[in-house]
Design an enzyme around this catalytic site. Structure first.
Site, PDB file in Angstrom:
ATOM      1  N   ASP A 163       0.856  -1.183   0.000  1.00 25.33           N
ATOM      2  CA  ASP A 163       0.000   0.000   0.000  1.00 25.33           C
ATOM      3  C   ASP A 163       0.892   1.233   0.000  1.00 25.33           C
ATOM      4  OD1 ASP A 163       1.048  -0.083   2.488  1.00 25.33           O
ATOM      5  OD2 ASP A 163      -0.842  -0.375   3.529  1.00 25.33           O
ATOM      6  N   ASN A 164       2.071   1.067  -0.528  1.00 27.04           N
ATOM      7  CA  ASN A 164       3.037   2.149  -0.506  1.00 27.04           C
ATOM      8  C   ASN A 164       3.482   2.414  -1.945  1.00 27.04           C
ATOM      9  OD1 ASN A 164       6.017   2.988  -0.470  1.00 27.04           O
ATOM     10  ND2 ASN A 164       5.311   3.438   1.597  1.00 27.04           N
ATOM     11  N   THR A 191       7.072   1.604  -3.048  1.00 23.38           N
ATOM     12  CA  THR A 191       7.293   0.158  -3.100  1.00 23.38           C
ATOM     13  C   THR A 191       6.699  -0.421  -4.387  1.00 23.38           C
ATOM     14  OG1 THR A 191       7.119   0.131  -0.711  1.00 23.38           O
ATOM     15  CG2 THR A 191       7.052  -1.991  -1.813  1.00 23.38           C
ATOM     16  N   CYS A 249       4.042  -1.355 -18.775  1.00 22.46           N
ATOM     17  CA  CYS A 249       4.358  -1.497 -17.364  1.00 22.46           C
ATOM     18  C   CYS A 249       3.683  -0.352 -16.611  1.00 22.46           C
ATOM     19  CB  CYS A 249       5.870  -1.528 -17.140  1.00 22.46           C
ATOM     20  SG  CYS A 249       6.670   0.091 -17.208  1.00 22.46           S
ATOM     21  N   CYS A 280       4.561   3.081 -17.898  1.00 26.30           N
ATOM     22  CA  CYS A 280       3.973   3.497 -19.173  1.00 26.30           C
ATOM     23  C   CYS A 280       2.707   4.311 -18.899  1.00 26.30           C
ATOM     24  CB  CYS A 280       3.581   2.285 -20.005  1.00 26.30           C
ATOM     25  SG  CYS A 280       4.947   1.342 -20.668  1.00 26.30           S
ATOM     26  N   CYS A 305      -5.412   6.294   1.560  1.00 28.09           N
ATOM     27  CA  CYS A 305      -6.321   5.606   2.488  1.00 28.09           C
ATOM     28  C   CYS A 305      -6.438   6.399   3.790  1.00 28.09           C
ATOM     29  CB  CYS A 305      -5.821   4.202   2.780  1.00 28.09           C
ATOM     30  SG  CYS A 305      -5.644   3.197   1.311  1.00 28.09           S
ATOM     31  N   CYS A 320       8.872   4.944 -22.538  1.00 29.87           N
ATOM     32  CA  CYS A 320       8.790   4.639 -21.101  1.00 29.87           C
ATOM     33  C   CYS A 320      10.199   4.511 -20.503  1.00 29.87           C
ATOM     34  CB  CYS A 320       8.029   3.336 -20.888  1.00 29.87           C
ATOM     35  SG  CYS A 320       8.045   2.796 -19.165  1.00 29.87           S
ATOM     36  N   CYS A 355      10.339   0.290 -19.099  1.00 27.96           N
ATOM     37  CA  CYS A 355      10.355  -0.881 -19.982  1.00 27.96           C
ATOM     38  C   CYS A 355      10.945  -0.578 -21.352  1.00 27.96           C
ATOM     39  CB  CYS A 355       8.973  -1.519 -20.078  1.00 27.96           C
ATOM     40  SG  CYS A 355       7.735  -0.529 -20.901  1.00 27.96           S
TER      41      CYS A 355
END
Ligand code: ZN
Length: 221
Positions: free
Chosen positions: A9-10, A13, A50, A53, A67, A123, A126
């Site tokens: 949820d980061n 990350t 990805c 993109c 959240c 991109c 990718c």
């Protein structure tokens, strides 16, 4: 590892996962939810776009609803997680002929839309194969986990000796118990889960400084 399922949820990350998966050529299934709205997309390196993109740069902190600021509807989380798991099974069982699409879910109005997506030939990830999130130095030790009133803290140099810590905390911490590679305890009103690699989840606060102080006091640096 044949596939990565996004459970973070980061935001940073998630970009790290994208860098990792594209660099290694491993499919991953992106899923994100805020409020009642969610997005799901399978990233299949070489076969479709990805994450970068679609969203080339991370939004600056504070510019997107999170959240914490907007809340999150539990059924929306369940719907997105179920769609992610379904796509993961499809990619593992029958990857041929799979066409990546971006699924947009609104669990409040009951809308689901599948949007066609294309690779961005420019991109940075990718196409140009730049992986800044994967190769960035690990500088920030503590991050607040969105909507959970929990802070994740990374250790600094060495892995903790869980057995020795368990002995040291005996009589100081409450509900002290070791489950294999985990040490759990409660101290100063917080629940702490310490992993063998030195990472810890400190529940009951969003305050990074308080979490770091608690970690350094009881786990050590
Ligand atoms: Zn891309």
């Amino acid at each position: 590892m044949d596939l990565v399922l996004d459970g973070t949820d980061n935001l940073s990350t998630r970009y790290l996962l994208n860098d990792f998966a594209v660099e290694r050529g491993v499919p991953w299934v992106y899923g994100g939810v805020v409020s009642a709205h969610g997005l799901v997309m399978a990233v299949v390196p070489g076969r479709g776009p990805c994450l970068r993109c679609l969203f080339p740069e991370m939004a600056p902190p504070g510019t997107l609803a999170t959240c914490d600021t907007a809340g999150v509807l539990q059924p929306a989380v369940a719907a997105i997680a179920a769609l992610q798991a379904g796509l993961a099974l499809r990619l593992l069982a029958a990857p041929e002929g799979f066409e990546p699409r971006l699924l947009e879910v609104d669990a409040w109005d009951g809308d689901v839309r599948a949007l066609g997506v294309e690779r961005d030939p420019a991109c940075p990830c990718c196409a140009r194969r730049e992986f800044p999130f994967l190769h960035a130095p690990a500088t920030q030790r503590a991050v607040s986990l969105c909507g959970r009133n929990t802070v994740q803290v990374r250790g600094t140099r060495t892995k903790p000796d869980l057995e020795a810590l368990e002995r040291a905390l005996h009589g100081i911490a409450r509900a002290l118990r070791r489950d294999g590679a985990l040490l759990r305890f409660e101290i100063d009103g917080h629940k702490v889960t310490l992993f063998a690699d030195g990472r810890a989840l400190i529940e009951g606060t969003d305050d990074l400084g308080r979490a770091l102080a608690l970690y350094d006091r009881y786990v050590g640096t």
